[in-house]
Design an enzyme around this catalytic site. Structure first.
Site, PDB file in Angstrom:
ATOM      1  N   LYS A  52       0.827  -1.214   0.000  1.00 20.22           N
ATOM      2  CA  LYS A  52       0.000   0.000   0.000  1.00 20.22           C
ATOM      3  C   LYS A  52       0.862   1.266   0.000  1.00 20.22           C
ATOM      4  O   LYS A  52       0.464   2.314  -0.506  1.00 20.22           O
ATOM      5  CB  LYS A  52      -0.964   0.001   1.190  1.00 20.22           C
ATOM      6  N   GLY A 142       1.193 -19.604   7.689  1.00 23.59           N
ATOM      7  CA  GLY A 142       1.089 -18.684   6.554  1.00 23.59           C
ATOM      8  C   GLY A 142       1.179 -19.363   5.199  1.00 23.59           C
ATOM      9  O   GLY A 142       0.937 -20.574   5.058  1.00 23.59           O
ATOM     10  N   PRO A 179      -2.306 -11.641 -13.251  1.00 25.89           N
ATOM     11  CA  PRO A 179      -3.080 -10.429 -12.965  1.00 25.89           C
ATOM     12  C   PRO A 179      -4.074 -10.674 -11.833  1.00 25.89           C
ATOM     13  O   PRO A 179      -5.229 -10.288 -11.901  1.00 25.89           O
ATOM     14  CB  PRO A 179      -3.786 -10.145 -14.292  1.00 25.89           C
ATOM     15  N   VAL A 181      -4.561 -10.566  -7.438  1.00 25.66           N
ATOM     16  CA  VAL A 181      -4.584  -9.420  -6.532  1.00 25.66           C
ATOM     17  C   VAL A 181      -3.215  -8.744  -6.480  1.00 25.66           C
ATOM     18  O   VAL A 181      -3.091  -7.525  -6.676  1.00 25.66           O
ATOM     19  CB  VAL A 181      -5.025  -9.880  -5.127  1.00 25.66           C
ATOM     20  N   ILE A 182      -2.169  -9.542  -6.250  1.00 22.62           N
ATOM     21  CA  ILE A 182      -0.828  -8.962  -6.110  1.00 22.62           C
ATOM     22  C   ILE A 182      -0.356  -8.358  -7.433  1.00 22.62           C
ATOM     23  O   ILE A 182       0.163  -7.240  -7.472  1.00 22.62           O
ATOM     24  CB  ILE A 182       0.173 -10.035  -5.619  1.00 22.62           C
ATOM     25  N   HIS A 442     -26.352  13.478  -1.068  1.00 21.65           N
ATOM     26  CA  HIS A 442     -26.140  13.911  -2.447  1.00 21.65           C
ATOM     27  C   HIS A 442     -25.086  15.015  -2.476  1.00 21.65           C
ATOM     28  O   HIS A 442     -25.129  15.895  -1.621  1.00 21.65           O
ATOM     29  CB  HIS A 442     -27.441  14.456  -3.052  1.00 21.65           C
TER      30      HIS A 442
HETATM   31  C1  FAD Z   1       1.983  -8.562  -1.365  1.00 22.00           C
HETATM   32  C2  FAD Z   1       0.837  -8.894  -0.447  1.00 22.00           C
HETATM   33  C3  FAD Z   1      -0.107  -7.935  -0.180  1.00 22.00           C
HETATM   34  C4  FAD Z   1      -1.166  -8.234   0.680  1.00 22.00           C
HETATM   35  N1  FAD Z   1      -2.097  -7.255   0.917  1.00 22.00           N
HETATM   36  C5  FAD Z   1      -3.147  -7.534   1.709  1.00 22.00           C
HETATM   37  C6  FAD Z   1      -4.116  -6.532   1.974  1.00 22.00           C
HETATM   38  O1  FAD Z   1      -4.025  -5.402   1.493  1.00 22.00           O
HETATM   39  N2  FAD Z   1      -5.162  -6.848   2.769  1.00 22.00           N
HETATM   40  C7  FAD Z   1      -5.299  -8.099   3.306  1.00 22.00           C
HETATM   41  O2  FAD Z   1      -6.297  -8.338   4.015  1.00 22.00           O
HETATM   42  N3  FAD Z   1      -4.383  -9.070   3.078  1.00 22.00           N
HETATM   43  C8  FAD Z   1      -3.311  -8.812   2.295  1.00 22.00           C
HETATM   44  N4  FAD Z   1      -2.372  -9.776   2.075  1.00 22.00           N
HETATM   45  C9  FAD Z   1      -2.562 -11.094   2.711  1.00 22.00           C
HETATM   46  C10 FAD Z   1      -2.116 -11.065   4.200  1.00 22.00           C
HETATM   47  O3  FAD Z   1      -0.835 -10.483   4.282  1.00 22.00           O
HETATM   48  C11 FAD Z   1      -2.095 -12.486   4.752  1.00 22.00           C
HETATM   49  O4  FAD Z   1      -3.379 -13.049   4.591  1.00 22.00           O
HETATM   50  C12 FAD Z   1      -1.733 -12.530   6.231  1.00 22.00           C
HETATM   51  O5  FAD Z   1      -0.571 -11.804   6.475  1.00 22.00           O
HETATM   52  C13 FAD Z   1      -1.556 -13.988   6.668  1.00 22.00           C
HETATM   53  O6  FAD Z   1      -1.182 -14.057   8.026  1.00 22.00           O
HETATM   54  P1  FAD Z   1      -0.689 -15.429   8.650  1.00 22.00           P
HETATM   55  O7  FAD Z   1      -0.539 -15.210  10.108  1.00 22.00           O
HETATM   56  O8  FAD Z   1      -1.545 -16.530   8.196  1.00 22.00           O
HETATM   57  O9  FAD Z   1       0.738 -15.694   8.006  1.00 22.00           O
HETATM   58  P2  FAD Z   1       2.167 -14.975   8.234  1.00 22.00           P
HETATM   59  O10 FAD Z   1       2.047 -13.573   8.715  1.00 22.00           O
HETATM   60  O11 FAD Z   1       2.922 -15.228   6.985  1.00 22.00           O
HETATM   61  O12 FAD Z   1       2.803 -15.820   9.419  1.00 22.00           O
HETATM   62  C14 FAD Z   1       3.244 -17.144   9.272  1.00 22.00           C
HETATM   63  C15 FAD Z   1       4.548 -17.299  10.047  1.00 22.00           C
HETATM   64  O13 FAD Z   1       4.845 -18.679  10.208  1.00 22.00           O
HETATM   65  C16 FAD Z   1       6.246 -18.852  10.111  1.00 22.00           C
HETATM   66  N5  FAD Z   1       6.476 -20.266   9.804  1.00 22.00           N
HETATM   67  C17 FAD Z   1       6.154 -20.941   8.665  1.00 22.00           C
HETATM   68  N6  FAD Z   1       6.457 -22.244   8.796  1.00 22.00           N
HETATM   69  C18 FAD Z   1       6.966 -22.406  10.025  1.00 22.00           C
HETATM   70  C19 FAD Z   1       7.439 -23.523  10.764  1.00 22.00           C
HETATM   71  N7  FAD Z   1       7.443 -24.747  10.252  1.00 22.00           N
HETATM   72  N8  FAD Z   1       7.926 -23.324  12.019  1.00 22.00           N
HETATM   73  C20 FAD Z   1       7.933 -22.082  12.565  1.00 22.00           C
HETATM   74  N9  FAD Z   1       7.482 -20.985  11.930  1.00 22.00           N
HETATM   75  C21 FAD Z   1       6.991 -21.149  10.679  1.00 22.00           C
HETATM   76  C22 FAD Z   1       6.654 -17.890   9.013  1.00 22.00           C
HETATM   77  O14 FAD Z   1       8.040 -17.585   9.112  1.00 22.00           O
HETATM   78  C23 FAD Z   1       5.759 -16.687   9.328  1.00 22.00           C
HETATM   79  O15 FAD Z   1       6.374 -15.758  10.173  1.00 22.00           O
HETATM   80  C24 FAD Z   1      -1.281  -9.515   1.268  1.00 22.00           C
HETATM   81  C25 FAD Z   1      -0.304 -10.488   1.012  1.00 22.00           C
HETATM   82  C26 FAD Z   1       0.747 -10.186   0.165  1.00 22.00           C
HETATM   83  C27 FAD Z   1       1.792 -11.231  -0.087  1.00 22.00           C
HETATM   84  N1  NAD Z   2      -5.663  -6.311  -1.278  1.00 21.09           N
HETATM   85  C1  NAD Z   2      -5.587  -7.514  -0.721  1.00 21.09           C
HETATM   86  O1  NAD Z   2      -6.389  -7.892   0.116  1.00 21.09           O
HETATM   87  C2  NAD Z   2      -4.482  -8.445  -1.112  1.00 21.09           C
HETATM   88  C3  NAD Z   2      -3.380  -7.971  -1.794  1.00 21.09           C
HETATM   89  C4  NAD Z   2      -2.411  -8.880  -2.192  1.00 21.09           C
HETATM   90  C5  NAD Z   2      -2.537 -10.211  -1.871  1.00 21.09           C
HETATM   91  N2  NAD Z   2      -3.612 -10.645  -1.179  1.00 21.09           N
HETATM   92  C6  NAD Z   2      -3.796 -12.078  -0.887  1.00 21.09           C
HETATM   93  O2  NAD Z   2      -2.756 -12.854  -1.442  1.00 21.09           O
HETATM   94  C7  NAD Z   2      -3.313 -13.906  -2.221  1.00 21.09           C
HETATM   95  C8  NAD Z   2      -2.373 -14.281  -3.320  1.00 21.09           C
HETATM   96  O3  NAD Z   2      -2.328 -13.270  -4.310  1.00 21.09           O
HETATM   97  P1  NAD Z   2      -1.864 -13.587  -5.791  1.00 21.09           P
HETATM   98  O4  NAD Z   2      -2.104 -12.358  -6.600  1.00 21.09           O
HETATM   99  O5  NAD Z   2      -0.505 -14.175  -5.771  1.00 21.09           O
HETATM  100  O6  NAD Z   2      -2.818 -14.777  -6.213  1.00 21.09           O
HETATM  101  P2  NAD Z   2      -4.199 -14.800  -7.014  1.00 21.09           P
HETATM  102  O7  NAD Z   2      -4.705 -16.157  -6.865  1.00 21.09           O
HETATM  103  O8  NAD Z   2      -5.049 -13.648  -6.643  1.00 21.09           O
HETATM  104  O9  NAD Z   2      -3.773 -14.548  -8.533  1.00 21.09           O
HETATM  105  C9  NAD Z   2      -2.927 -15.399  -9.237  1.00 21.09           C
HETATM  106  C10 NAD Z   2      -3.112 -15.097 -10.714  1.00 21.09           C
HETATM  107  O10 NAD Z   2      -2.055 -15.701 -11.431  1.00 21.09           O
HETATM  108  C11 NAD Z   2      -2.591 -16.305 -12.612  1.00 21.09           C
HETATM  109  N3  NAD Z   2      -1.624 -17.317 -13.041  1.00 21.09           N
HETATM  110  C12 NAD Z   2      -1.352 -18.515 -12.484  1.00 21.09           C
HETATM  111  N4  NAD Z   2      -0.345 -19.118 -13.155  1.00 21.09           N
HETATM  112  C13 NAD Z   2       0.025 -18.288 -14.147  1.00 21.09           C
HETATM  113  C14 NAD Z   2       1.002 -18.338 -15.180  1.00 21.09           C
HETATM  114  N5  NAD Z   2       1.822 -19.381 -15.319  1.00 21.09           N
HETATM  115  N6  NAD Z   2       1.099 -17.300 -16.038  1.00 21.09           N
HETATM  116  C15 NAD Z   2       0.298 -16.213 -15.900  1.00 21.09           C
HETATM  117  N7  NAD Z   2      -0.638 -16.113 -14.940  1.00 21.09           N
HETATM  118  C16 NAD Z   2      -0.779 -17.137 -14.079  1.00 21.09           C
HETATM  119  C17 NAD Z   2      -3.953 -16.832 -12.167  1.00 21.09           C
HETATM  120  O11 NAD Z   2      -4.809 -17.062 -13.241  1.00 21.09           O
HETATM  121  C18 NAD Z   2      -4.406 -15.655 -11.300  1.00 21.09           C
HETATM  122  O12 NAD Z   2      -4.992 -14.654 -12.082  1.00 21.09           O
HETATM  123  C19 NAD Z   2      -4.648 -13.365  -2.695  1.00 21.09           C
HETATM  124  O13 NAD Z   2      -5.563 -14.409  -2.936  1.00 21.09           O
HETATM  125  C20 NAD Z   2      -5.095 -12.503  -1.570  1.00 21.09           C
HETATM  126  O14 NAD Z   2      -5.891 -13.223  -0.674  1.00 21.09           O
HETATM  127  C21 NAD Z   2      -4.596  -9.780  -0.803  1.00 21.09           C
END
Ligand code: FAD
Ligand code: NAD
Length: 477
Positions: A52, A142, A179, A181-182, A442
């Protein structure tokens, strides 16, 4: 080998794990949280927050670009200093991470264990040189980026989201695969910051959208701003020195070859359950190896193990991870006297511009014939047009007979706010008539929501045909 005996072991100190820890502690004295990677959570370190921050910089650049359309001009071209952009992203990101790390460090040292955990059997975990014997366990590990094999030979020219937030400067060009979310969020942001961006998809998917009309509107609108092909045909992809060379079929039909600084794989995420030694337990697993669990109690089968957050492979969103962590921790502490936790209406937001919102049941989840669809285009909606944000489509779904609001998909202005309004109405189980009885100011974007609600009310045969450009509601409503 040292053996530690605990009441509850929590694997992972992310959002879900931290919530689980706090709630398990209410019931049990000896709770240990095990973390293998860095503290700070995915959300703060490499997820929600840094993405963000990058988008916020892109929005600032975009506002400058749009200003002349309002008659507001400035001399000279806007200048984007990549180093300054990334410095702010990292500075602010580090601030958010700092708060999380501080709160983790406030947890008593004896409740924290460093190392990757792996099940030896149902109750024992191996963590580095130690064995943790736990009465109950919460899996909160995670998810990780899923990188297709086609990128195997790209070496350091292949990136996933984590690496982007470590850049010191912006690159000149990137090819984004996925294309979803990420890919949409990062791809559009980089484009607006002056990076040459191509986004390649597969199977026609765009973001989380399932409604063909909203998906089409989204794909068309975004394609007008940058190159986006949701169903790309890639001919060849290889690394040449410090670049990646891609041959693809352009949307205009021609074959093109282009060189990029990096490929960003945004092709989905997989739950971190593979290396957990789950095969050494008798926990039930689904076809992807994810423990089969109850989404209300987060209990795996009828076992002493609970699961939460992205590891569940269900709703990989921050607020869901927090809720699931709370429920799993509470129940791991209470076990065997477990309780169902409250789950909220589904809400997803994508911070593209225009934004995307998914509320309640998606179009794909609804059964044909039992629901009606109402819609509004934002292309001519009054307030949206005033602000030059008049692009988008909202479709709302409602049940025949009851008039219940079932869900919505939206691509349009202020979808992060409209999505909340609709999700709150969904959770309150409101009918379309009840929603229409709420106040609408409005001129606001919410007047567009009212138009869509009126449309669906009419299609349910519960309301009159909506008056086009209804002047009782004010111009442009
Ligand atoms: C680029 C991006 C943007 C995102 N934007 C949004 C957003 O705008 N809004 C939203 O709602 N969500 C968003 N998300 C999704 C959100 O970040 C995740 O859903 C959330 O952080 C998941 O939390 P978690 O606790 O499940 O995992 P995590 O926060 O990943 O925690 C898991 C932890 O487990 C640890 N771990 C893994 N395996 C082991 C093991 N065997 N032993 C010990 N430790 C271990 C890892 O090191 C990690 O620290 C985004 C994700 C990404 C990647
Ligand atoms: N704003 C938010 O809340 C936010 C932001 C970022 C991530 N996230 C979380 O992270 C999760 C993962 O995000 P993501 O964007 O990685 O997954 P996603 O599942 O949203 O999108 C993956 C995309 O990759 C495409 N794809 C798969 N294989 C491909 C290939 N070989 N070539 C081209 N396209 C291909 C799929 O068709 C799909 O459109 C999301 O589901 C979301 O829950 C949330």
């Amino acid at each position: 080998m040292d053996e530690i005996k605990v009441d509850v072991a929590i694997i992972g100190a992310g959002t879900a794990g931290l919530g689980a820890y706090r709630n398990a502690k209410k019931h049990r004295e000896r709770v240990v949280m095990i973390e293998g990677g860095p503290y700070g959570t995915t959300c703060a370190r490499v997820g929600c927050m840094p993405s963000k921050l990058l988008i916020a910089a892109a929005e600032a650049a975009h506002q400058l670009e749009k200003a002349p359309a309002f008659g507001v001009h400035f001399d000279g071209a806007p200048r984007i200093e990549g180093r300054e952009v990334m410095a702010r992203v990292k500075r602010e990101r580090d601030r958010f991470v700092g708060f999380v790390v501080e709160s983790v460090e406030n947890i008593p040292a004896e409740d924290r264990l460093r190392g990757y955990a792996r099940f030896i059997d149902n109750h024992r975990l191996q963590v580095d040189g130690k064995v943790v014997h736990a009465r109950t366990v919460v899996i909160a590990t995670g998810s990780s980026p899923a990188v297709p094999g086609m990128f195997r030979d790209l070496g350091d020219r292949l990136l996933v989201n984590d690496a982007i937030f470590e850049w010191d400067d912006l690159p000149k060009s990137v090819a984004v695969f996925g294309p979803g979310v990420i890919g949409l969020e990062l791809g559009q942001a980089l484009h607006r910051l002056g990076v040459r961006v191509r986004i390649f998809g597969r199977g026609g998917n765009v973001g989380p959208l399932t409604d063909p009309a909203v998906l089409e509107k989204c794909a068309t609108t975004l394609s007008e701003e940058f190159y986006l092909d949701p169903d790309a045909v890639i001919g060849a992809l290889s690394r040449e020195e410090d670049h990646v060379v891609i041959t693809y079929k352009h949307r205009d039909g021609d074959q093109r070859t282009e060189s990029f600084d990096y490929v960003i794989a945004a092709t989905g995420r997989t739950p971190n359950v593979r290396n957990l030694g789950l095969e050494n337990t008798d926990l039930p697993l689904d076809e992807r190896g994810v423990p089969v669990h109850d989404p209300y109690t987060m209990q795996v089968g009828d076992s002493h193990v609970f699961i939460a957050g992205d590891a569940t492979n269900e709703r990989p969103l921050l607020h869901e991870a927090a809720d699931e962590g709370r429920i799993a921790g509470e129940n791991a502490g209470r076990y065997p006297d477990i309780r169902a936790g409250v789950r909220r209406s589904s809400l997803g937001i994508v911070f593209s511009d225009p934004q995307i919102a998914m509320v309640g049941c998606s179009y794909k989840m609804l059964t044909e014939g039992c629901f009606a669809v109402g819609e509004v285009s934002f292309d001519d909606q009054g307030r949206s047009r005033v602000m030059l944000r008049n692009k988008g489509l909202l479709r709302v779904y409602a049940e025949h007979g009851t008039g219940l609001f079932k869900g919505a998909e939206m691509f349009g202005p202020a979808a992060e706010h409209i999505g909340h309004l609709l999700a709150w109405a969904h959770q309150r189980k409101m009918t379309i008539a009840e929603m229409l009885a709420m106040p609408f100011y409005h001129p606001v974007i919410e007047e567009g929501v009212r138009t869509a609600l009126r449309d669906v009310n009419n299609k349910l045969h519960l309301g009159p045909v909506p008056v086009p450009r209804c002047l009782d509601c004010g111009p442009g409503a």
